[in-house]
Design a protein around this motif. Sequence first.
Motif, PDB file in Angstrom:
ATOM      1  N   ARG A  20      37.841  64.434  22.539  1.00 14.88           N
ATOM      2  CA  ARG A  20      37.934  64.624  24.155  1.00 14.88           C
ATOM      3  C   ARG A  20      36.855  65.327  24.592  1.00 14.88           C
ATOM      4  O   ARG A  20      36.166  64.987  25.653  1.00 14.88           O
ATOM      5  CB  ARG A  20      39.175  65.303  24.317  1.00 14.88           C
ATOM      6  N   LEU A  21      36.237  66.238  23.873  1.00 10.77           N
ATOM      7  CA  LEU A  21      35.016  66.857  24.491  1.00 10.77           C
ATOM      8  C   LEU A  21      33.628  66.560  24.180  1.00 10.77           C
ATOM      9  O   LEU A  21      32.948  66.912  25.242  1.00 10.77           O
ATOM     10  CB  LEU A  21      35.198  68.572  23.908  1.00 10.77           C
ATOM     11  N   LEU A  22      33.676  65.783  22.958  1.00  4.96           N
ATOM     12  CA  LEU A  22      32.309  65.320  22.728  1.00  4.96           C
ATOM     13  C   LEU A  22      32.018  63.893  23.297  1.00  4.96           C
ATOM     14  O   LEU A  22      32.076  62.846  22.624  1.00  4.96           O
ATOM     15  CB  LEU A  22      32.278  65.277  21.275  1.00  4.96           C
ATOM     16  N   ASP A  23      31.772  63.858  24.710  1.00  4.37           N
ATOM     17  CA  ASP A  23      31.491  62.532  25.326  1.00  4.37           C
ATOM     18  C   ASP A  23      30.291  62.099  24.959  1.00  4.37           C
ATOM     19  O   ASP A  23      29.211  62.733  24.642  1.00  4.37           O
ATOM     20  CB  ASP A  23      31.595  62.871  26.731  1.00  4.37           C
ATOM     21  N   TYR A  24      30.102  60.813  25.135  1.00 10.75           N
ATOM     22  CA  TYR A  24      28.859  59.926  24.529  1.00 10.75           C
ATOM     23  C   TYR A  24      27.658  60.466  25.142  1.00 10.75           C
ATOM     24  O   TYR A  24      26.558  60.602  24.775  1.00 10.75           O
ATOM     25  CB  TYR A  24      29.192  58.480  24.577  1.00 10.75           C
ATOM     26  N   PRO A  25      27.565  60.131  26.591  1.00 11.72           N
ATOM     27  CA  PRO A  25      26.476  60.740  27.277  1.00 11.72           C
ATOM     28  C   PRO A  25      25.838  62.122  26.852  1.00 11.72           C
ATOM     29  O   PRO A  25      24.587  62.279  26.825  1.00 11.72           O
ATOM     30  CB  PRO A  25      26.805  60.462  28.660  1.00 11.72           C
ATOM     31  N   GLY A  26      26.795  63.140  27.085  1.00 11.97           N
ATOM     32  CA  GLY A  26      26.362  64.377  26.663  1.00 11.97           C
ATOM     33  C   GLY A  26      25.878  64.529  25.093  1.00 11.97           C
ATOM     34  O   GLY A  26      24.870  65.231  25.089  1.00 11.97           O
ATOM     35  N   CYS A  27      26.580  64.002  24.324  1.00 11.43           N
ATOM     36  CA  CYS A  27      26.186  64.009  22.992  1.00 11.43           C
ATOM     37  C   CYS A  27      24.741  63.341  22.563  1.00 11.43           C
ATOM     38  O   CYS A  27      23.977  63.668  21.999  1.00 11.43           O
ATOM     39  CB  CYS A  27      27.299  63.529  22.144  1.00 11.43           C
TER      40      CYS A  27
ATOM     41  N   ALA B   9      22.048  56.049  19.103  1.00 11.74           N
ATOM     42  CA  ALA B   9      21.541  55.647  20.601  1.00 11.74           C
ATOM     43  C   ALA B   9      20.432  56.185  20.971  1.00 11.74           C
ATOM     44  O   ALA B   9      19.436  55.512  21.421  1.00 11.74           O
ATOM     45  CB  ALA B   9      22.629  55.957  21.355  1.00 11.74           C
ATOM     46  N   ALA B  10      20.276  57.583  20.550  1.00  5.34           N
ATOM     47  CA  ALA B  10      19.011  58.156  21.345  1.00  5.34           C
ATOM     48  C   ALA B  10      17.595  57.530  20.626  1.00  5.34           C
ATOM     49  O   ALA B  10      16.620  57.377  21.261  1.00  5.34           O
ATOM     50  CB  ALA B  10      19.106  59.539  21.010  1.00  5.34           C
ATOM     51  N   ALA B  11      17.835  57.276  19.284  1.00  8.34           N
ATOM     52  CA  ALA B  11      16.643  56.558  18.721  1.00  8.34           C
ATOM     53  C   ALA B  11      16.391  55.349  18.986  1.00  8.34           C
ATOM     54  O   ALA B  11      15.240  54.836  19.269  1.00  8.34           O
ATOM     55  CB  ALA B  11      16.988  56.541  16.974  1.00  8.34           C
ATOM     56  N   THR B  12      17.502  54.337  19.389  1.00  8.33           N
ATOM     57  CA  THR B  12      17.384  53.148  19.958  1.00  8.33           C
ATOM     58  C   THR B  12      16.556  53.095  21.083  1.00  8.33           C
ATOM     59  O   THR B  12      15.960  52.366  21.569  1.00  8.33           O
ATOM     60  CB  THR B  12      18.555  52.541  19.708  1.00  8.33           C
ATOM     61  N   ASP B  13      16.959  54.062  21.971  1.00  8.76           N
ATOM     62  CA  ASP B  13      16.557  53.991  23.276  1.00  8.76           C
ATOM     63  C   ASP B  13      15.015  54.497  23.250  1.00  8.76           C
ATOM     64  O   ASP B  13      14.065  53.843  24.080  1.00  8.76           O
ATOM     65  CB  ASP B  13      17.113  55.236  23.918  1.00  8.76           C
TER      66      ASP B  13
ATOM     67  N   GLU C 100      32.275  51.027  15.171  1.00  8.01           N
ATOM     68  CA  GLU C 100      33.078  51.304  16.572  1.00  8.01           C
ATOM     69  C   GLU C 100      32.078  52.114  17.390  1.00  8.01           C
ATOM     70  O   GLU C 100      32.083  51.880  18.526  1.00  8.01           O
ATOM     71  CB  GLU C 100      34.454  51.695  16.502  1.00  8.01           C
ATOM     72  N   THR C 101      31.996  53.146  16.921  1.00  9.29           N
ATOM     73  CA  THR C 101      31.404  54.497  17.553  1.00  9.29           C
ATOM     74  C   THR C 101      29.740  53.976  17.825  1.00  9.29           C
ATOM     75  O   THR C 101      29.268  54.293  18.943  1.00  9.29           O
ATOM     76  CB  THR C 101      31.322  55.622  16.926  1.00  9.29           C
ATOM     77  N   HIS C 102      29.217  53.211  17.085  1.00  7.80           N
ATOM     78  CA  HIS C 102      27.780  52.735  17.241  1.00  7.80           C
ATOM     79  C   HIS C 102      27.895  51.688  18.580  1.00  7.80           C
ATOM     80  O   HIS C 102      26.924  51.828  19.556  1.00  7.80           O
ATOM     81  CB  HIS C 102      27.316  52.130  16.329  1.00  7.80           C
ATOM     82  N   ILE C 103      28.871  50.921  18.620  1.00 15.90           N
ATOM     83  CA  ILE C 103      29.066  49.963  19.705  1.00 15.90           C
ATOM     84  C   ILE C 103      29.105  50.670  21.159  1.00 15.90           C
ATOM     85  O   ILE C 103      28.614  50.537  22.093  1.00 15.90           O
ATOM     86  CB  ILE C 103      30.258  48.836  19.437  1.00 15.90           C
ATOM     87  N   ARG C 104      29.951  51.716  21.042  1.00 15.57           N
ATOM     88  CA  ARG C 104      30.380  52.529  22.179  1.00 15.57           C
ATOM     89  C   ARG C 104      28.995  53.176  22.531  1.00 15.57           C
ATOM     90  O   ARG C 104      28.611  53.416  23.908  1.00 15.57           O
ATOM     91  CB  ARG C 104      31.274  53.461  21.934  1.00 15.57           C
ATOM     92  N   ALA C 105      28.116  53.786  21.415  1.00 15.40           N
ATOM     93  CA  ALA C 105      27.060  54.717  21.949  1.00 15.40           C
ATOM     94  C   ALA C 105      25.966  53.860  22.517  1.00 15.40           C
ATOM     95  O   ALA C 105      25.192  54.229  23.346  1.00 15.40           O
ATOM     96  CB  ALA C 105      26.699  55.526  20.535  1.00 15.40           C
ATOM     97  N   LEU C 106      25.626  52.615  21.951  1.00 13.56           N
ATOM     98  CA  LEU C 106      24.482  51.881  22.379  1.00 13.56           C
ATOM     99  C   LEU C 106      24.802  51.414  23.644  1.00 13.56           C
ATOM    100  O   LEU C 106      23.473  51.099  24.163  1.00 13.56           O
ATOM    101  CB  LEU C 106      24.156  50.920  21.188  1.00 13.56           C
ATOM    102  N   SER C 107      25.955  51.003  23.939  1.00 14.08           N
ATOM    103  CA  SER C 107      26.067  50.715  25.261  1.00 14.08           C
ATOM    104  C   SER C 107      25.834  51.875  26.321  1.00 14.08           C
ATOM    105  O   SER C 107      25.673  51.257  27.664  1.00 14.08           O
ATOM    106  CB  SER C 107      27.449  50.343  25.655  1.00 14.08           C
ATOM    107  N   HIS C 108      25.532  52.793  26.166  1.00 13.36           N
ATOM    108  CA  HIS C 108      24.885  53.849  27.080  1.00 13.36           C
ATOM    109  C   HIS C 108      23.197  53.859  27.059  1.00 13.36           C
ATOM    110  O   HIS C 108      22.896  54.421  28.267  1.00 13.36           O
ATOM    111  CB  HIS C 108      25.354  55.332  26.516  1.00 13.36           C
ATOM    112  N   VAL C 109      22.840  53.330  26.186  1.00 15.49           N
ATOM    113  CA  VAL C 109      21.248  53.334  26.303  1.00 15.49           C
ATOM    114  C   VAL C 109      20.621  51.892  26.762  1.00 15.49           C
ATOM    115  O   VAL C 109      19.534  51.646  26.757  1.00 15.49           O
ATOM    116  CB  VAL C 109      20.668  53.726  25.073  1.00 15.49           C
TER     117      VAL C 109
END
Length: 322
Positions: free
Chosen positions: A13-20, A117-121, A141-150
């Motif tokens: 709940r607390l570790l949101d993707y954009p913030g992480c 995701a940060a590295a991909t960006d 699953e988490t990689h698909i979620r994270a990369l959609s933010h960058v």
Amino acid sequence: MTIALYDREQVDRLLDYPGCIAAMRDAMRSLSEAGKTQPLRQVIRVSDMATMGLMPGNLPAIGRFGAKLLSIAKDPARPGRSRHVGVVVAFSAETGALECIADADAVTAIRTACATAAATDALARHDARVLAVFGTGLQAETHIRALSHVRDIERVLLWGRSFDTATTLAARLSAEFSVAVEAVADGRRAAEQADIICTVSGSPEPILLGDWVRPGTHVNLVGSSFLGPVEVDSALVAAGRYIADYRPGVLAQAAELAVARDAGIVTDDHVVGEIGEVHTGIIAGRENPGQITIYKSLGHIVQDLAAAAYVHARAISESSAA
């Protein structure tokens, strides 16, 4: 002494993707800027069934030190798979006090994908739209979620050693995301269409070959975190501009690099630097649109400490606002 404890549900709940993602970018930048040697991951074989992992270290930029302790055991319910149980323990560098303990499996699942995701960006082409993921576990699953933010991902191709498992996961994620997730039986077909590729399988043998990867592709090697599992062949390792998360760790424990090096195909100099150096501008990331770039992720304790500190700060903020 009061110790803050964060279980899986609280971390999720607390570790949101954009913030992480932002926290991972800052953590890796700080790791490279500090230039301070960090202990390498220790893996201790306990029995035929179980292994203990220990990752100690410190992140001066946020005043934290600590360790991740893991039990990695074979999962009888999923032959060929393992389960991870453990904790991230974070101390205050200023006072030495134990600040918080967080569920390590939950932290690792999110922070690994967010570091990727940060590295991909930093490394992928700005017009990258097609993502191929090799693997069907939680990290897929988490990689698909994270990369959609960058990146504006328009299509996801999902390959797994079990096509049925890949099909089930693709259907669930397609229903959840606005992007189409398609299970693919042929790994070559997935790779040849991709702008970004993530290997998150931990496969003991290569599942991605250099001949399959188009010029201009960015590749994240994530699934193998110790000497042993080799997810890609040496041709791909040699073909890419190879960036490490932490250079000393990758030189000692990156299996794909070790195989290529032992074969005389590359040397240690093939590792051009760390992703933190790319984030700070010390070294270039992608040098031209046609270049293949590679980010090798072993995972590092500074990522866990940054994630735990972020979770703890959000919890305190919520408590103060209540």
